[in-house]
Design an enzyme around this catalytic site. Sequence first.
Site, PDB file in Angstrom:
ATOM      1  N   LEU A 147       0.858  -1.177   0.000  1.00 14.18           N
ATOM      2  CA  LEU A 147       0.000   0.000   0.000  1.00 14.18           C
ATOM      3  C   LEU A 147       0.896   1.229   0.000  1.00 14.18           C
ATOM      4  CD1 LEU A 147      -2.654  -0.934   2.747  1.00 14.18           C
ATOM      5  CD2 LEU A 147      -2.965  -1.041   0.269  1.00 14.18           C
ATOM      6  N   ASP A 148       0.429   2.321  -0.594  1.00 18.36           N
ATOM      7  CA  ASP A 148       1.183   3.562  -0.546  1.00 18.36           C
ATOM      8  C   ASP A 148       1.379   3.997   0.904  1.00 18.36           C
ATOM      9  OD1 ASP A 148       1.179   3.590  -3.285  1.00 18.36           O
ATOM     10  OD2 ASP A 148      -0.471   5.031  -3.460  1.00 18.36           O
ATOM     11  N   LYS A 149       2.407   4.763   1.142  1.00 18.51           N
ATOM     12  CA  LYS A 149       2.735   5.204   2.501  1.00 18.51           C
ATOM     13  C   LYS A 149       1.556   5.871   3.200  1.00 18.51           C
ATOM     14  CE  LYS A 149       5.961   8.167   5.050  1.00 18.51           C
ATOM     15  NZ  LYS A 149       7.147   9.066   4.953  1.00 18.51           N
TER      16      LYS A 149
END
Length: 402
Positions: A147-149
């Site tokens: 997942l993106d940060k």
Amino acid sequence: MSEPGTKLDGATIAEEDDGIRLDRWFKRHREGTPHALLARWARSGQLTLDGRKADVSDRIATGQKLVMPTPPVEAEARPARKGRPLTDADIELATGMVIHRDASAIVLNKLPGLATQGGTKTEQHVDGLLDALKFDGPVRPKLVHRLDKDTSGALLIARTPRAAAYFAKSFSNRSAKKTYWAIIVGVPDIAQGEIDLPLAKQPGSGGEKMHVDEKGLPSKTRYRVIERAGNSAAWVELQPLTGRTHQLRVHMAAIGHPIVGDGKYGGKGAFLTGTISRKMHLHSRRLRIDHPDGGAIDISAEVPEHFAASLDALGFDTLLGEIAIDDGAKGPSPRAAEKAAAKAHSKQIRKARRGERRGRTATSKPTDHVGKPKPRAKTGRPAAKRGPAKPGGGKPSPRKTR
């Protein structure tokens, strides 16, 4: 064929390594062997599986016989890279995110702001916390997607190499289903539909940013507006049908409705005024994936504090979000249920009226819907039947999904 004088080594593939790539097996069991050396062995035929020439990218299976040259001393002596030691706070952070655990899998509710993997100036990340999630497992857990940060929510971790290979295949063939919640700026004209825009890396961004490009890779996202806050914002459900980098963020910005808090793709227009947080409002709400031991994992992750506060501030009813795009048969929306009930009621009335007409005597005169006698048909050329009125010559409405 082995080179003259080469000492050979062998191994039998264990069940825990079933399905992984051959180069991955070397990383686990012959950690100091350089990849360039593996490639040279493969090209020269010195790597074999069950007597056949093997490639570093081959998938291996339980019970196969692997034969390889004995690596040189300098390769064996190369130390494995180690991350920083985990603190008590790290262990508490990692274990506190666990929302599901079994013999083959762990699901985390990843916090916003925590990177999935390390990078430049990124010291704390999920990958670096995996030693704290070993529990009683045989090996260190492994990431199988990311997942993106700044995206929060359900993140799957495999506890065995066999599970990692199984889950990786599920993500690659799109049998795994991921459902996201987002709050977006403005309200789409069509309440439910599909975004089909190809994506590619944006030139000059160093691969850090994506954009819509007709020569890019096919990218599709399904969406549904769950509820709207006037014309200023909407709460939407998103399902990525492909897995491109930043896909949901780019697609929503491309149709003019960036995700709240996503300044990277929405610019200044991605932020709402008032008490709404400036953090990203994108959350991996639900994950459904087949389990390698049978059955399936179907897990939902609670939204983080800033997302929950924004839902409340905008007056959204959280119960409306529990109906997924592809769950229509299991739970239709309240409006759809009302329409269906009204339609069924009207149908029952029409049936009752038809029954009454059939019960009348043959001598009764036919009547229309208000009970007046119908005029008998005149002889001669029948009048042309009037078809249904055609709509005006406007543009056709965009196609909507079910």
